[in-house]
Write an enzyme that holds these catalytic residues in place. Structure first.
Site, PDB file in Angstrom:
ATOM      1  N   LYS A 134       0.851  -1.197   0.000  1.00 12.91           N
ATOM      2  CA  LYS A 134       0.000   0.000   0.000  1.00 12.91           C
ATOM      3  C   LYS A 134       0.883   1.241   0.000  1.00 12.91           C
ATOM      4  CE  LYS A 134      -1.784   2.946   2.930  1.00 12.91           C
ATOM      5  NZ  LYS A 134      -1.975   4.110   2.066  1.00 12.91           N
TER       6      LYS A 134
ATOM      7  N   GLU B  96      10.625   1.523  10.037  1.00  8.75           N
ATOM      8  CA  GLU B  96      11.556   2.635   9.780  1.00  8.75           C
ATOM      9  C   GLU B  96      10.752   3.887  10.067  1.00  8.75           C
ATOM     10  OE1 GLU B  96      14.602   2.575   8.979  1.00  8.75           O
ATOM     11  OE2 GLU B  96      14.967   0.610   8.109  1.00  8.75           O
TER      12      GLU B  96
HETATM   13  P1  NDP Z   1       2.729   8.255   7.494  1.00  4.98           P
HETATM   14  O1  NDP Z   1       3.132   7.443   8.679  1.00  4.98           O
HETATM   15  O2  NDP Z   1       1.678   9.263   7.663  1.00  4.98           O
HETATM   16  O3  NDP Z   1       2.249   7.310   6.296  1.00  4.98           O
HETATM   17  C1  NDP Z   1       3.033   6.217   5.874  1.00  4.98           C
HETATM   18  C2  NDP Z   1       2.122   5.147   5.323  1.00  4.98           C
HETATM   19  O4  NDP Z   1       1.326   4.619   6.386  1.00  4.98           O
HETATM   20  C3  NDP Z   1       1.143   5.667   4.285  1.00  4.98           C
HETATM   21  O5  NDP Z   1       0.975   4.702   3.287  1.00  4.98           O
HETATM   22  C4  NDP Z   1      -0.117   5.864   5.110  1.00  4.98           C
HETATM   23  O6  NDP Z   1      -1.309   5.843   4.346  1.00  4.98           O
HETATM   24  C5  NDP Z   1      -0.055   4.670   6.020  1.00  4.98           C
HETATM   25  N1  NDP Z   1      -0.867   4.759   7.227  1.00  4.98           N
HETATM   26  C6  NDP Z   1      -1.348   5.887   7.824  1.00  4.98           C
HETATM   27  N2  NDP Z   1      -2.084   5.547   8.912  1.00  4.98           N
HETATM   28  C7  NDP Z   1      -2.063   4.197   8.997  1.00  4.98           C
HETATM   29  C8  NDP Z   1      -2.642   3.259   9.900  1.00  4.98           C
HETATM   30  N3  NDP Z   1      -3.379   3.635  10.940  1.00  4.98           N
HETATM   31  N4  NDP Z   1      -2.412   1.947   9.698  1.00  4.98           N
HETATM   32  C9  NDP Z   1      -1.647   1.530   8.652  1.00  4.98           C
HETATM   33  N5  NDP Z   1      -1.091   2.372   7.758  1.00  4.98           N
HETATM   34  C10 NDP Z   1      -1.284   3.697   7.925  1.00  4.98           C
HETATM   35  O7  NDP Z   1       4.093   8.876   6.942  1.00  4.98           O
HETATM   36  P2  NDP Z   1       4.273   9.881   5.745  1.00  4.98           P
HETATM   37  O8  NDP Z   1       3.749   9.272   4.495  1.00  4.98           O
HETATM   38  O9  NDP Z   1       3.781  11.206   6.193  1.00  4.98           O
HETATM   39  O10 NDP Z   1       5.883   9.915   5.610  1.00  4.98           O
HETATM   40  C11 NDP Z   1       6.692  10.686   6.399  1.00  4.98           C
HETATM   41  C12 NDP Z   1       7.197   9.916   7.618  1.00  4.98           C
HETATM   42  O11 NDP Z   1       7.956   8.782   7.196  1.00  4.98           O
HETATM   43  C13 NDP Z   1       8.144  10.730   8.463  1.00  4.98           C
HETATM   44  O12 NDP Z   1       7.857  10.501   9.818  1.00  4.98           O
HETATM   45  C14 NDP Z   1       9.514  10.174   8.116  1.00  4.98           C
HETATM   46  O13 NDP Z   1      10.497  10.375   9.088  1.00  4.98           O
HETATM   47  C15 NDP Z   1       9.187   8.736   7.901  1.00  4.98           C
HETATM   48  N6  NDP Z   1      10.221   8.077   7.105  1.00  4.98           N
HETATM   49  C16 NDP Z   1      11.158   7.298   7.759  1.00  4.98           C
HETATM   50  C17 NDP Z   1      12.200   6.722   7.057  1.00  4.98           C
HETATM   51  C18 NDP Z   1      13.237   5.884   7.752  1.00  4.98           C
HETATM   52  O14 NDP Z   1      14.023   5.246   7.064  1.00  4.98           O
HETATM   53  N7  NDP Z   1      13.291   5.849   9.079  1.00  4.98           N
HETATM   54  C19 NDP Z   1      12.335   6.916   5.608  1.00  4.98           C
HETATM   55  C20 NDP Z   1      11.305   7.751   5.027  1.00  4.98           C
HETATM   56  C21 NDP Z   1      10.291   8.300   5.771  1.00  4.98           C
HETATM   57  P3  NDP Z   1      -1.975   7.216   3.841  1.00  4.98           P
HETATM   58  O15 NDP Z   1      -0.981   7.846   2.941  1.00  4.98           O
HETATM   59  O16 NDP Z   1      -3.197   6.744   3.157  1.00  4.98           O
HETATM   60  O17 NDP Z   1      -2.237   8.031   5.073  1.00  4.98           O
END
Ligand code: NDP
Length: 493
Positions: free
Chosen positions: A173, A248
């Site tokens: 997803k 991550e």
């Molecule tokens: P989110 O956590 O908001 O979203 C990530 C994914 O999780 C999306 O596909 C989102 O769907 C989905 N999601 C949201 N809510 C749920 C839930 N309750 N259950 C299951 N899946 C869910 O992150 P962002 O997309 O905003 O990305 C930024 C974040 O990612 C930052 O915190 C960043 O630091 C982190 N990140 C970490 C990395 C690492 O290597 N440590 C690398 C890259 C990013 P939807 O889009 O539909 O909301």
């Protein structure tokens, strides 16, 4: 051609209940595409397909699996221009960035793993004269991959490659605001001949589709990249099924400038790290700790360099910085800056919304720098994920160690000094996954990436990534006709 439909069981499909959602370009507010908005029913179909495909895929010779992975990488490279434009349109990373980075890094993940996967082995141990003991590396089954928007296709391939190479099937997803390049991967996978059901791509809200993937009994492991709060929610749900979650998560990364550093290099790397991709990198530095002897010089040069960053039309190769991914990201950044000013910080640069013809309809935030006097304020403790940074003056080495570790995150940090011994002693005391001396944000696929504390615990990249997608089945062979037990003499008597 999928026309941006979901990819389930080798077919391009709409959502079962017919719902759709829009993907909007954050640089100008214009519609990029309308795509299916799935729910639990679509997840059921995707998991069913992945389960059905698993026995056949698992039984395929690893050399044949990696051949397909290499073909997928080649297809992505063939379509690099189209993918760069799509990536830029959906989440706002400027075309200079998506052309230079994403369209190379995403297939690069596939190529790297295709190379290492053929070396995957178990262990054999002669435990005693009567026994041969071994471990066999087995795939886990169906992996649920949930990915973010900041590097949409690169994060997707960093999970797809090791999952597929080791014989798992996948339900993926992508983030709802930037799913299009990942949907393209489904299209290419079909063209190069991946069997039906091995890769399934479902689009829809995290709260519905993401959670349905986490809870589905057919999914053996979750591999998640995203925000720490969402990671915690996923772990909470998964714990009810004792389902492993690779995570991550977020970061609040420190950049420590010592008096004896090469200051111009530190300034250049600091500006790049903080503002590249509009600061929307998990590894971006957002807390700058600068030693008192070099503080004034560093800050003056940092501000001067940050002012040279160009913002505007994301399709113009001269644009260095694009917008944030969607309006709520911009509003969130603005809220944190306003709060920091209320908390006593001094605004040194930015803070206002850019207002040129190329930026006024988008989610732009100008490079923003605040002088900070209290490390405990939300601005220095929360991940803001925007081009906004705080600079804090410190005096001693020990004080700097404490400041860096004074965070619930532990993804990465850098220290800037020409005394490498001092640099090594400094990073020895940091509780972070990656630390650099005189560098920040640079990584290669050959080295592991992953955080500590609330930044997660998984290792992405490197040989270690194969461990995330396999388990060691322990097998014991007794070489004798009789078993050997502590009771053997009693039971035989
Ligand atoms: P989110 O956590 O908001 O979203 C990530 C994914 O999780 C999306 O596909 C989102 O769907 C989905 N999601 C949201 N809510 C749920 C839930 N309750 N259950 C299951 N899946 C869910 O992150 P962002 O997309 O905003 O990305 C930024 C974040 O990612 C930052 O915190 C960043 O630091 C982190 N990140 C970490 C990395 C690492 O290597 N440590 C690398 C890259 C990013 P939807 O889009 O539909 O909301």
């Amino acid at each position: 051609m999928s026309g941006f439909r979901m990819y389930i069981d080798g077919k391009f499909v709409d959502a079962v209940h017919g719902k759709t959602m829009d993907v909007i370009n954050p640089a100008n507010g214009k519609l990029v595409a309308t795509i299916p908005c799935a729910d639990e029913a679509d997840v059921d179909l995707a998991v069913e397909a992945a389960l059905k495909a698993f026995p056949g895929w698992r039984a395929t010779y690893v050399g044949d699996r990696v051949d397909l992975i290499m073909k997928l990488a080649a297809k992505m490279r063939e379509h690099a221009d189209e993918l760069a434009v799509l990536e830029t349109s959906q989440y706002g990373g400027p075309i200079s960035k998506t052309r230079a980075f994403d369209v190379n890094a995403a297939p690069g993940n596939l190529e790297y793993v295709a190379g290492i996967a053929r070396g995957l082995t178990g262990h054999t141990i002669s435990a005693n004269p009567h026994a041969r003991v071994m471990t066999i590396r087995e795939p886990l089954g169906v992996i649920g991959c949930i990915t973010p928007w900041n590097f949409p296709m690169t994060t997707a391939t960093s999970k797809l490659a090791p999952a597929l190479a080791t014989g798992n099937t996948v339900v993926l997803k992508p983030a709802s605001c930037a799913p299009l390049t990942v949907m393209k991967i489904g299209e290419y996978a079909r063209e190069v001949g991946f069997p039906d059901g091995v890769i399934n791509i479902v689009t829809g809200p995290g709260g519905t589709v993401g959670e349905a993937i986490v809870k589905h009994p057919g999914i053996d492991k979750i591999n998640f990249t995203g925000d720490s709060k969402v990671g915690k929610r996923i772990m909470e749900l998964a714990s009810q099924y004792v389902k492993p979650v690779a995570s991550e998560l977020g970061g609040k990364n420190a950049f420590v400038v010592m008096d004896d550093c090469a200051v111009d290099g530190a300034v250049e790397a600091g500006v790049y790290g903080a503002f590249f991709n509009s600061g929307q990198n998990c590894g971006s530095p957002s807390r700058f700790y600068v030693q008192e002897g070099i503080y004034d010089e560093f800050v003056e040069k940092f501000i001067a360099k940050a002012k040279t960053i160009t913002m505007g039309d994301t399709m113009d190769p001269a644009t260095m910085m694009g917008p944030l991914a969607y309006p709520a990201c911009r509003d969130n950044a603005e809220k944190f800056v306003a709060q920091a000013v209320e908390d006593g910080c001094k605004l040194l640069l930015g803070g206002e919304r850019p207002n040129t013809p190329d930026t006024r309809d988008g989610c732009f935030v100008a490079p923003t720098v605040l002088e900070v006097y209290d490390n405990r304020i939300p601005f220095m403790q929360e991940e803001i994920f925007a081009p906004v940074v705080g600079i804090y003056k410190f005096r001693t080495f020990d004080e700097a160690v404490e400041l860096v570790n004074d965070s619930r995150y532990g993804l990465c940090a850098s220290v800037w000094t020409m005394d490498y011994r001092k640099g090594m002693l400094f990073i020895d005391r940091l509780k972070v996954g990656t630390s650099w001396i005189n560098q920040h944000l640079e990584i290669v696929t050959e080295t592991p990436w992953g955080g500590r504390k609330e930044s997660g615990w998984t290792k992405e990249n490197s040989l270690l990534v194969l461990d995330e997608y396999t388990w060691h089945k322990h097998i014991w062979i007794n070489m004798d006709e009789e078993p050997h037990t502590f009771w053997e003499n009693y039971l035989k008597a």
